[in-house]
Design an enzyme around this catalytic site. Structure first.
Site, PDB file in Angstrom:
ATOM      1  N   ASN A 133      53.108  45.461  50.725  1.00 36.70           N
ATOM      2  CA  ASN A 133      52.765  44.420  49.751  1.00 36.70           C
ATOM      3  C   ASN A 133      54.043  43.716  49.308  1.00 36.70           C
ATOM      4  O   ASN A 133      55.128  44.279  49.421  1.00 36.70           O
ATOM      5  CB  ASN A 133      52.071  45.056  48.536  1.00 36.70           C
ATOM      6  CG  ASN A 133      51.235  44.048  47.744  1.00 36.70           C
ATOM      7  OD1 ASN A 133      51.752  43.033  47.269  1.00 36.70           O
ATOM      8  ND2 ASN A 133      49.954  44.335  47.611  1.00 36.70           N
ATOM      9  N   CYS A 176      19.050  34.473  53.721  1.00 38.06           N
ATOM     10  CA  CYS A 176      17.955  33.870  52.959  1.00 38.06           C
ATOM     11  C   CYS A 176      17.704  34.671  51.681  1.00 38.06           C
ATOM     12  O   CYS A 176      17.632  35.901  51.712  1.00 38.06           O
ATOM     13  CB  CYS A 176      16.682  33.819  53.810  1.00 38.06           C
ATOM     14  SG  CYS A 176      15.313  33.076  52.903  1.00 38.06           S
ATOM     15  N   GLN A 230      38.732  43.656  53.162  1.00 36.57           N
ATOM     16  CA  GLN A 230      38.004  43.053  52.038  1.00 36.57           C
ATOM     17  C   GLN A 230      37.898  41.547  52.253  1.00 36.57           C
ATOM     18  O   GLN A 230      37.248  40.855  51.488  1.00 36.57           O
ATOM     19  CB  GLN A 230      38.766  43.299  50.732  1.00 36.57           C
ATOM     20  CG  GLN A 230      38.941  44.770  50.393  1.00 36.57           C
ATOM     21  CD  GLN A 230      39.989  44.959  49.302  1.00 36.57           C
ATOM     22  OE1 GLN A 230      39.690  44.891  48.121  1.00 36.57           O
ATOM     23  NE2 GLN A 230      41.226  45.196  49.709  1.00 36.57           N
ATOM     24  N   ASP A 245      37.395  36.010  55.653  1.00 37.46           N
ATOM     25  CA  ASP A 245      37.847  34.826  56.403  1.00 37.46           C
ATOM     26  C   ASP A 245      37.748  34.950  57.922  1.00 37.46           C
ATOM     27  O   ASP A 245      37.984  33.988  58.645  1.00 37.46           O
ATOM     28  CB  ASP A 245      39.289  34.463  56.000  1.00 37.46           C
ATOM     29  CG  ASP A 245      40.290  35.616  56.203  1.00 37.46           C
ATOM     30  OD1 ASP A 245      40.076  36.458  57.103  1.00 37.46           O
ATOM     31  OD2 ASP A 245      41.295  35.647  55.461  1.00 37.46           O
ATOM     32  N   CYS A 289      13.527  35.786  52.415  1.00 36.28           N
ATOM     33  CA  CYS A 289      13.114  36.684  53.515  1.00 36.28           C
ATOM     34  C   CYS A 289      14.278  37.549  54.010  1.00 36.28           C
ATOM     35  O   CYS A 289      14.091  38.399  54.874  1.00 36.28           O
ATOM     36  CB  CYS A 289      12.499  35.897  54.663  1.00 36.28           C
ATOM     37  SG  CYS A 289      13.667  34.868  55.584  1.00 36.28           S
ATOM     38  N   HIS A 324      33.202  43.139  52.322  1.00 32.31           N
ATOM     39  CA  HIS A 324      32.669  42.103  51.430  1.00 32.31           C
ATOM     40  C   HIS A 324      31.954  40.983  52.184  1.00 32.31           C
ATOM     41  O   HIS A 324      31.828  39.875  51.675  1.00 32.31           O
ATOM     42  CB  HIS A 324      33.796  41.525  50.562  1.00 32.31           C
ATOM     43  CG  HIS A 324      34.366  42.515  49.582  1.00 32.31           C
ATOM     44  ND1 HIS A 324      35.573  42.351  48.940  1.00 32.31           N
ATOM     45  CD2 HIS A 324      33.872  43.698  49.133  1.00 32.31           C
ATOM     46  CE1 HIS A 324      35.801  43.388  48.146  1.00 32.31           C
ATOM     47  NE2 HIS A 324      34.783  44.220  48.245  1.00 32.31           N
TER      48      HIS A 324
HETATM   49  P1  OAD Z   1      44.327  39.892  45.466  1.00 36.54           P
HETATM   50  O1  OAD Z   1      44.554  38.421  45.307  1.00 36.54           O
HETATM   51  O2  OAD Z   1      43.824  40.621  44.295  1.00 36.54           O
HETATM   52  O3  OAD Z   1      45.688  40.599  45.933  1.00 36.54           O
HETATM   53  C1  OAD Z   1      46.467  40.079  46.975  1.00 36.54           C
HETATM   54  C2  OAD Z   1      47.648  40.997  47.165  1.00 36.54           C
HETATM   55  O4  OAD Z   1      48.377  40.559  48.293  1.00 36.54           O
HETATM   56  C3  OAD Z   1      48.631  41.001  45.982  1.00 36.54           C
HETATM   57  O5  OAD Z   1      48.911  42.348  45.631  1.00 36.54           O
HETATM   58  C4  OAD Z   1      49.879  40.304  46.533  1.00 36.54           C
HETATM   59  O6  OAD Z   1      51.095  40.840  45.994  1.00 36.54           O
HETATM   60  C5  OAD Z   1      49.762  40.614  48.010  1.00 36.54           C
HETATM   61  N1  OAD Z   1      50.413  39.632  48.916  1.00 36.54           N
HETATM   62  C6  OAD Z   1      50.453  38.286  48.811  1.00 36.54           C
HETATM   63  N2  OAD Z   1      51.056  37.730  49.868  1.00 36.54           N
HETATM   64  C7  OAD Z   1      51.410  38.750  50.682  1.00 36.54           C
HETATM   65  C8  OAD Z   1      52.070  38.840  51.961  1.00 36.54           C
HETATM   66  N3  OAD Z   1      52.491  37.751  52.606  1.00 36.54           N
HETATM   67  N4  OAD Z   1      52.269  40.056  52.485  1.00 36.54           N
HETATM   68  C9  OAD Z   1      51.859  41.188  51.842  1.00 36.54           C
HETATM   69  N5  OAD Z   1      51.228  41.167  50.650  1.00 36.54           N
HETATM   70  C10 OAD Z   1      50.994  39.974  50.074  1.00 36.54           C
HETATM   71  O7  OAD Z   1      43.369  40.070  46.742  1.00 36.54           O
HETATM   72  P2  OAD Z   1      42.511  41.355  47.162  1.00 36.54           P
HETATM   73  O8  OAD Z   1      43.190  42.614  46.783  1.00 36.54           O
HETATM   74  O9  OAD Z   1      42.125  41.156  48.559  1.00 36.54           O
HETATM   75  O10 OAD Z   1      36.330  40.244  46.153  1.00 36.54           O
HETATM   76  O11 OAD Z   1      41.244  41.170  46.244  1.00 36.54           O
HETATM   77  C11 OAD Z   1      40.191  42.101  46.350  1.00 36.54           C
HETATM   78  C12 OAD Z   1      38.873  41.430  46.094  1.00 36.54           C
HETATM   79  O12 OAD Z   1      38.938  40.709  44.860  1.00 36.54           O
HETATM   80  C13 OAD Z   1      38.497  40.362  47.099  1.00 36.54           C
HETATM   81  O13 OAD Z   1      37.908  40.883  48.258  1.00 36.54           O
HETATM   82  C14 OAD Z   1      37.548  39.517  46.335  1.00 36.54           C
HETATM   83  C15 OAD Z   1      38.337  39.398  45.058  1.00 36.54           C
HETATM   84  O14 OAD Z   1      37.635  39.075  43.929  1.00 36.54           O
HETATM   85  C16 OAD Z   1      35.170  39.601  45.929  1.00 36.54           C
HETATM   86  O15 OAD Z   1      35.085  38.377  45.929  1.00 36.54           O
HETATM   87  C17 OAD Z   1      34.026  40.512  45.696  1.00 36.54           C
END
Ligand code: OAD
Length: 247
Positions: free
Chosen positions: A213, A127, A101, A104, A130, A119
């Site tokens: 996690n 664009c 997801q 980066d 176009c 994502h």
């Molecule tokens: P979140 O910020 O929602 O969740 C990050 C998760 O990583 C949390 O459950 C933390 O506990 C865990 N975490 C943090 N540091 C860690 C580490 N060192 N090792 C293991 N786990 C760790 O991020 P995402 O789940 O990626 O979408 O969010 C999903 C989507 O929501 C993103 O792709 C983005 C966001 O809004 C869009 O922008 C459409």
């Protein structure tokens, strides 16, 4: 982490592995996650920064947010978690699929190829008129970048809330989790759909699901194993066991 030896054994015996990553896998590279303390959505409204409506009404503010994130990520380096996944992919190719997801590109910089970016990413731009897409890695973008072909406003080639995921990428990801016998779900809060739904798809297809996690998520009660700790510490240990199953 008491389940780690058992998980390592399951992984070592797997034929096909699928991995779903979220922002937590990049946290140890200094990239903020989205939710929780210090998260990008803590004190910022995602609806005013990551929706097509927000871009239509205030493209300069949205672009400022994305240019800042491009800079942040460009200065970061892949961490041991990314590198372990790249090594796992090399070791298990072609029976390995990495779905992320994250926008980066740190998985690719660590060496993963064919990453399924659900994502999009921060470095491609598209664009608004176009629909041509351009790679703008390493290019300093002006406040309102324009298409070199038609002159219309460019947008980040990411998926915003309310938008569909790229159909081909999604289809490949669904197939990969259906065919996998083990799925690793790493560093995601598992609250954003449809991405989080891949965990259910995998489980329904009989795949063993392992979550890594820092803390429990809504998915934890649903998975077969939950390993709590840093991805950058757990993944190198799983990799070591996968390379030397007898250890
Ligand atoms: P979140 O910020 O929602 O969740 C990050 C998760 O990583 C949390 O459950 C933390 O506990 C865990 N975490 C943090 N540091 C860690 C580490 N060192 N090792 C293991 N786990 C760790 O991020 P995402 O789940 O990626 O979408 O969010 C999903 C989507 O929501 C993103 O792709 C983005 C966001 O809004 C869009 O922008 C459409």
């Amino acid at each position: 982490m008491s389940d780690l030896p058992q998980v390592a054994e399951i992984l070592a015996k797997s034929r096909r592995v699928a991995v779903l990553t979220g922002a937590g896998v990049s946290a140890e590279s200094g990239i903020p996650t989205f939710r929780g303390l210090g998260g990008l959505w803590n004190g910022r409204d995602p609806m005013s920064l990551a929706t097509p409506e927000a871009f239509a009404s205030d493209p300069a503010t949205v672009w400022e947010f994305y240019r800042w994130r491009r800079d942040l990520v460009s200065q970061a380096e892949p961490n041991p978690g990314h590198r372990a996944l790249a090594e796992l992919a090399r070791h298990r190719s072609p029976n390995f699929t990495l779905i992320t997801q994250n926008v980066d590109r740190l998985h690719q910089r660590a060496g993963n190829r064919d990453v399924l970016e659900l994502h999009g990413n921060l470095f491609d731009v598209r664009c608004t008129q176009c629909s041509r897409t351009f790679d703008r890695t390493g290019v300093a973008l002006p406040p309102l970048p324009q298409c070199v072909d038609c002159g219309a406003l460019l947008r980040p080639a990411v998926v915003w809330f309310g938008e569909s995921l790229p159909q081909d990428v999604w289809g490949t990801a669904e197939l990969a989790v259906e065919q996998a016998d083990t799925m690793l779900v790493i560093g995601t809060s598992a609250v954003v759909y449809p991405a989080a739904g891949l965990v259910m798809t995998a489980a329904a297809a009989g795949c063993t699901v392992i979550e890594i996690n820092l803390e429990p998520t809504p998915m934890s009660h649903f998975v077969d194993f939950a390993l709590f700790g840093k991805a950058g510490e757990i993944l190198p240990r799983l990799l070591a066991a996968d390379m030397n199953p007898s250890e």
